[in-house]
Design an enzyme around this catalytic site. Sequence first.
Site, PDB file in Angstrom:
ATOM      1  N   GLU A   1       0.814  -1.188   0.114  1.00 40.92           N
ATOM      2  CA  GLU A   1      -0.077   0.036  -0.073  1.00 40.92           C
ATOM      3  C   GLU A   1       0.836   1.300  -0.111  1.00 40.92           C
ATOM      4  O   GLU A   1       2.050   1.252   0.537  1.00 40.92           O
ATOM      5  CB  GLU A   1      -0.903  -0.083   1.151  1.00 40.92           C
ATOM      6  CG  GLU A   1      -1.970  -0.838   1.213  1.00 40.92           C
ATOM      7  CD  GLU A   1      -2.942  -0.937   2.416  1.00 40.92           C
ATOM      8  OE1 GLU A   1      -2.750  -0.155   3.105  1.00 40.92           O
ATOM      9  OE2 GLU A   1      -3.219  -2.275   2.965  1.00 40.92           O
TER      10      GLU A   1
ATOM     11  N   CYS B   1       3.140   8.398   1.514  1.00 46.26           N
ATOM     12  CA  CYS B   1       3.740   7.289   2.225  1.00 46.26           C
ATOM     13  C   CYS B   1       3.787   6.208   1.717  1.00 46.26           C
ATOM     14  O   CYS B   1       3.064   5.555   0.811  1.00 46.26           O
ATOM     15  CB  CYS B   1       2.538   7.279   3.245  1.00 46.26           C
ATOM     16  SG  CYS B   1       2.601   6.086   4.733  1.00 46.26           S
TER      17      CYS B   1
ATOM     18  N   CYS C   1       5.261  -7.344   7.792  1.00 54.14           N
ATOM     19  CA  CYS C   1       6.219  -6.843   8.943  1.00 54.14           C
ATOM     20  C   CYS C   1       6.445  -7.815   9.835  1.00 54.14           C
ATOM     21  O   CYS C   1       5.506  -8.625  10.228  1.00 54.14           O
ATOM     22  CB  CYS C   1       5.799  -5.349   9.301  1.00 54.14           C
ATOM     23  SG  CYS C   1       6.831  -4.504  10.505  1.00 54.14           S
TER      24      CYS C   1
ATOM     25  N   CYS D   1       3.874  -5.263  16.343  1.00 46.82           N
ATOM     26  CA  CYS D   1       3.221  -3.865  17.113  1.00 46.82           C
ATOM     27  C   CYS D   1       1.709  -4.489  17.285  1.00 46.82           C
ATOM     28  O   CYS D   1       0.964  -4.444  16.234  1.00 46.82           O
ATOM     29  CB  CYS D   1       3.465  -2.676  16.451  1.00 46.82           C
ATOM     30  SG  CYS D   1       5.075  -2.319  16.586  1.00 46.82           S
TER      31      CYS D   1
ATOM     32  N   CYS E   1      -0.951  -2.553  15.131  1.00 46.30           N
ATOM     33  CA  CYS E   1      -0.701  -2.126  14.004  1.00 46.30           C
ATOM     34  C   CYS E   1      -1.257  -3.238  12.827  1.00 46.30           C
ATOM     35  O   CYS E   1      -1.230  -4.590  13.036  1.00 46.30           O
ATOM     36  CB  CYS E   1       0.801  -1.960  13.588  1.00 46.30           C
ATOM     37  SG  CYS E   1       1.175  -1.457  11.931  1.00 46.30           S
TER      38      CYS E   1
ATOM     39  N   GLY F   1       5.740  -2.083   6.867  1.00 44.49           N
ATOM     40  CA  GLY F   1       7.108  -2.654   6.837  1.00 44.49           C
ATOM     41  C   GLY F   1       7.817  -1.675   7.798  1.00 44.49           C
ATOM     42  O   GLY F   1       7.296  -0.693   8.302  1.00 44.49           O
ATOM     43  N   GLU F   2       8.936  -2.235   8.291  1.00 45.95           N
ATOM     44  CA  GLU F   2       9.854  -1.626   9.393  1.00 45.95           C
ATOM     45  C   GLU F   2      11.248  -0.992   8.424  1.00 45.95           C
ATOM     46  O   GLU F   2      12.225  -2.084   7.921  1.00 45.95           O
ATOM     47  CB  GLU F   2      10.340  -2.528  10.392  1.00 45.95           C
ATOM     48  CG  GLU F   2      11.742  -2.060  11.150  1.00 45.95           C
ATOM     49  CD  GLU F   2      11.370  -0.547  11.597  1.00 45.95           C
ATOM     50  OE1 GLU F   2      10.402  -0.110  12.139  1.00 45.95           O
ATOM     51  OE2 GLU F   2      12.535   0.022  11.462  1.00 45.95           O
TER      52      GLU F   2
ATOM     53  N   SER G   1      10.424   6.465   9.378  1.00 44.69           N
ATOM     54  CA  SER G   1      10.045   6.146  10.853  1.00 44.69           C
ATOM     55  C   SER G   1      10.506   4.765  11.112  1.00 44.69           C
ATOM     56  O   SER G   1      10.385   3.700  10.364  1.00 44.69           O
ATOM     57  CB  SER G   1       8.192   6.180  10.622  1.00 44.69           C
ATOM     58  OG  SER G   1       7.807   5.939  11.735  1.00 44.69           O
TER      59      SER G   1
ATOM     60  N   SER H   1       8.995   5.478  16.394  1.00 47.20           N
ATOM     61  CA  SER H   1       7.578   5.290  17.184  1.00 47.20           C
ATOM     62  C   SER H   1       7.967   4.656  18.908  1.00 47.20           C
ATOM     63  O   SER H   1       8.535   3.843  18.758  1.00 47.20           O
ATOM     64  CB  SER H   1       7.347   4.099  16.225  1.00 47.20           C
ATOM     65  OG  SER H   1       7.055   4.580  15.322  1.00 47.20           O
ATOM     66  N   LEU H   2       7.426   5.862  19.594  1.00 43.86           N
ATOM     67  CA  LEU H   2       7.996   5.543  20.926  1.00 43.86           C
ATOM     68  C   LEU H   2       6.793   5.113  21.576  1.00 43.86           C
ATOM     69  O   LEU H   2       6.896   3.777  22.092  1.00 43.86           O
ATOM     70  CB  LEU H   2       8.331   6.871  21.688  1.00 43.86           C
ATOM     71  CG  LEU H   2       8.962   6.722  22.878  1.00 43.86           C
ATOM     72  CD1 LEU H   2      10.332   5.867  23.034  1.00 43.86           C
ATOM     73  CD2 LEU H   2       9.210   8.245  23.568  1.00 43.86           C
ATOM     74  N   HIS H   3       5.440   5.553  21.553  1.00 43.91           N
ATOM     75  CA  HIS H   3       4.295   5.159  22.027  1.00 43.91           C
ATOM     76  C   HIS H   3       4.255   4.801  23.451  1.00 43.91           C
ATOM     77  O   HIS H   3       3.210   4.308  23.910  1.00 43.91           O
ATOM     78  CB  HIS H   3       3.729   3.800  21.359  1.00 43.91           C
ATOM     79  CG  HIS H   3       3.880   4.063  19.819  1.00 43.91           C
ATOM     80  ND1 HIS H   3       3.376   5.383  19.281  1.00 43.91           N
ATOM     81  CD2 HIS H   3       4.132   3.247  18.828  1.00 43.91           C
ATOM     82  CE1 HIS H   3       3.457   5.247  17.804  1.00 43.91           C
ATOM     83  NE2 HIS H   3       3.800   3.973  17.591  1.00 43.91           N
TER      84      HIS H   3
ATOM     85  N   ASN I   1      -5.657   4.814  15.487  1.00 46.31           N
ATOM     86  CA  ASN I   1      -6.315   4.159  14.317  1.00 46.31           C
ATOM     87  C   ASN I   1      -7.112   2.963  15.015  1.00 46.31           C
ATOM     88  O   ASN I   1      -6.342   2.075  14.894  1.00 46.31           O
ATOM     89  CB  ASN I   1      -5.718   4.050  13.069  1.00 46.31           C
ATOM     90  CG  ASN I   1      -5.826   5.184  12.263  1.00 46.31           C
ATOM     91  OD1 ASN I   1      -6.936   5.644  11.949  1.00 46.31           O
ATOM     92  ND2 ASN I   1      -4.762   5.648  11.679  1.00 46.31           N
TER      93      ASN I   1
ATOM     94  N   CYS J   1      -2.552   1.954   7.742  1.00 45.59           N
ATOM     95  CA  CYS J   1      -1.760   1.020   6.615  1.00 45.59           C
ATOM     96  C   CYS J   1      -1.876  -0.202   7.071  1.00 45.59           C
ATOM     97  O   CYS J   1      -1.943  -0.786   8.206  1.00 45.59           O
ATOM     98  CB  CYS J   1      -0.523   1.663   6.575  1.00 45.59           C
ATOM     99  SG  CYS J   1      -0.127   1.969   5.017  1.00 45.59           S
TER     100      CYS J   1
HETATM  101  N1  SAH Z   1       7.708   0.221  11.216  1.00 39.11           N
HETATM  102  C1  SAH Z   1       7.732   1.860  11.269  1.00 39.11           C
HETATM  103  C2  SAH Z   1       7.002   2.586  10.074  1.00 39.11           C
HETATM  104  C3  SAH Z   1       5.653   2.093   9.823  1.00 39.11           C
HETATM  105  S1  SAH Z   1       4.334   2.666  10.689  1.00 39.11           S
HETATM  106  C4  SAH Z   1       7.587   2.161  12.585  1.00 39.11           C
HETATM  107  O1  SAH Z   1       7.116   1.396  13.357  1.00 39.11           O
HETATM  108  O2  SAH Z   1       7.865   3.417  12.765  1.00 39.11           O
HETATM  109  C5  SAH Z   1       4.086   4.389  10.839  1.00 39.11           C
HETATM  110  C6  SAH Z   1       3.521   4.886  12.312  1.00 39.11           C
HETATM  111  O3  SAH Z   1       2.227   4.684  12.526  1.00 39.11           O
HETATM  112  C7  SAH Z   1       4.406   4.339  13.529  1.00 39.11           C
HETATM  113  O4  SAH Z   1       4.507   5.249  14.297  1.00 39.11           O
HETATM  114  C8  SAH Z   1       3.373   3.104  14.036  1.00 39.11           C
HETATM  115  O5  SAH Z   1       3.656   2.940  15.354  1.00 39.11           O
HETATM  116  C9  SAH Z   1       2.225   3.940  13.558  1.00 39.11           C
HETATM  117  N2  SAH Z   1       0.922   3.253  13.565  1.00 39.11           N
HETATM  118  C10 SAH Z   1       0.715   1.976  13.170  1.00 39.11           C
HETATM  119  N3  SAH Z   1      -0.411   1.344  13.412  1.00 39.11           N
HETATM  120  C11 SAH Z   1      -1.035   2.322  13.966  1.00 39.11           C
HETATM  121  C12 SAH Z   1      -2.463   2.613  14.301  1.00 39.11           C
HETATM  122  N4  SAH Z   1      -3.321   1.405  14.491  1.00 39.11           N
HETATM  123  N5  SAH Z   1      -2.923   3.814  14.778  1.00 39.11           N
HETATM  124  C13 SAH Z   1      -1.929   4.797  15.082  1.00 39.11           C
HETATM  125  N6  SAH Z   1      -0.594   4.634  14.598  1.00 39.11           N
HETATM  126  C14 SAH Z   1      -0.253   3.321  14.210  1.00 39.11           C
END
Ligand code: SAH
Length: 346
Positions: free
Chosen positions: A93, A106, A113, A117, A120, A160-161, A192, A215-217, A291, A334
Amino acid sequence: MEKININDLTVEELENLIESFGEKKFHAKQIFKWVHRLKVTSFDEMTDISKSLREKLKENTYIMTLDVIECQKSKKDGTMKFLIKLNDNRAIESVLMRYNYGNTLCVSTQVGCKMGCKFCASTKEGYERNLKACEIEGQILTVERYTNEKISNVVYMGIGEPLDNYDNVVKSIRLINYPLGLNIGARHISLSTCGIVPNIYKLANENIQCTLSISLHATTDDKRKSIMPIANKYSIDELLKACRDYIKITGRRISFEYALILGENDTYEDAISLAKLLRGMIAHVNLIPVNEIKNGMYKKSKEKSIERFMNTLNSCGIVTTVRRELGSDIDAACGQLRKKYIESNK
Ligand code: SAH
């Protein structure tokens, strides 16, 4: 002998190939421009290349094109989501977002992947393979062809990462950067990562001026481990040390992504603890109301908590924004379109 995918060659690699044909290497730049800037799909369109060289190219190489399987367009904001078919029929995508400063694409970096996470969608169908550099750059060519519009910014935030496909990703940035190609400056590119620490150090030393997003979260290792498996490998301390080094080496600011999940990581205390972690760093925080993915267990934080979180960080002197939700009326996060595609093909 298998034909060479000409899209995947840098100018230097093209020069070597052309010299191996017994031709002058300056043609490499002309050919690179035809493929990456003018986006031709056949060698006969390369009108300043001799017929004999075109024949040798046809015999030994091919021009890769990718097909759009499906395109959804948001009625709200014009965001376009593309399901793109690779030459081996796998699907990825790309998402085109429209901002006042230009079109941002994007891009995906892997088919699926491995990172796992929890929130995701990209990871749910597992991992199939890395994308080649030209398949990453090819998403831009494909979308530009499809829309007849120019892409000015690229974010490596699709499926993907990126730092798990390091060499191809770095090569793709160089392809995208190249003045005779798409000529998109590294400052218009953001990468990212969920935080593959050794490769953050490696990237810092590539002399590429792209923006790094982390991506800290979460703000504690335990909390982070519960939503991001990569946290079992690298602690937040190690990750932030790599970030500080990245800033020192590149002079570039880092952006931290923080998905706000209801009841998980969105309290006032979480915001204070994030502010403490990032104190003194040239950083920017991007809050993403999570999301909600199909069958996912995470819910978006309440409007009020999002605001409180942002205000708390801002009042601690950390520049914080909330990511505008684009394309909320199309399959938002995504990975969801690909997931649907795989399910419908089962
Ligand atoms: N693998 C990379 C890039 C892909 S995702 C990474 O982890 O950074 C891009 C961003 O979207 C990342 O910060 C990821 O954690 C976040 N993301 C993935 N799924 C999500 C969701 N359902 N809601 C909000 N952010 C999300």
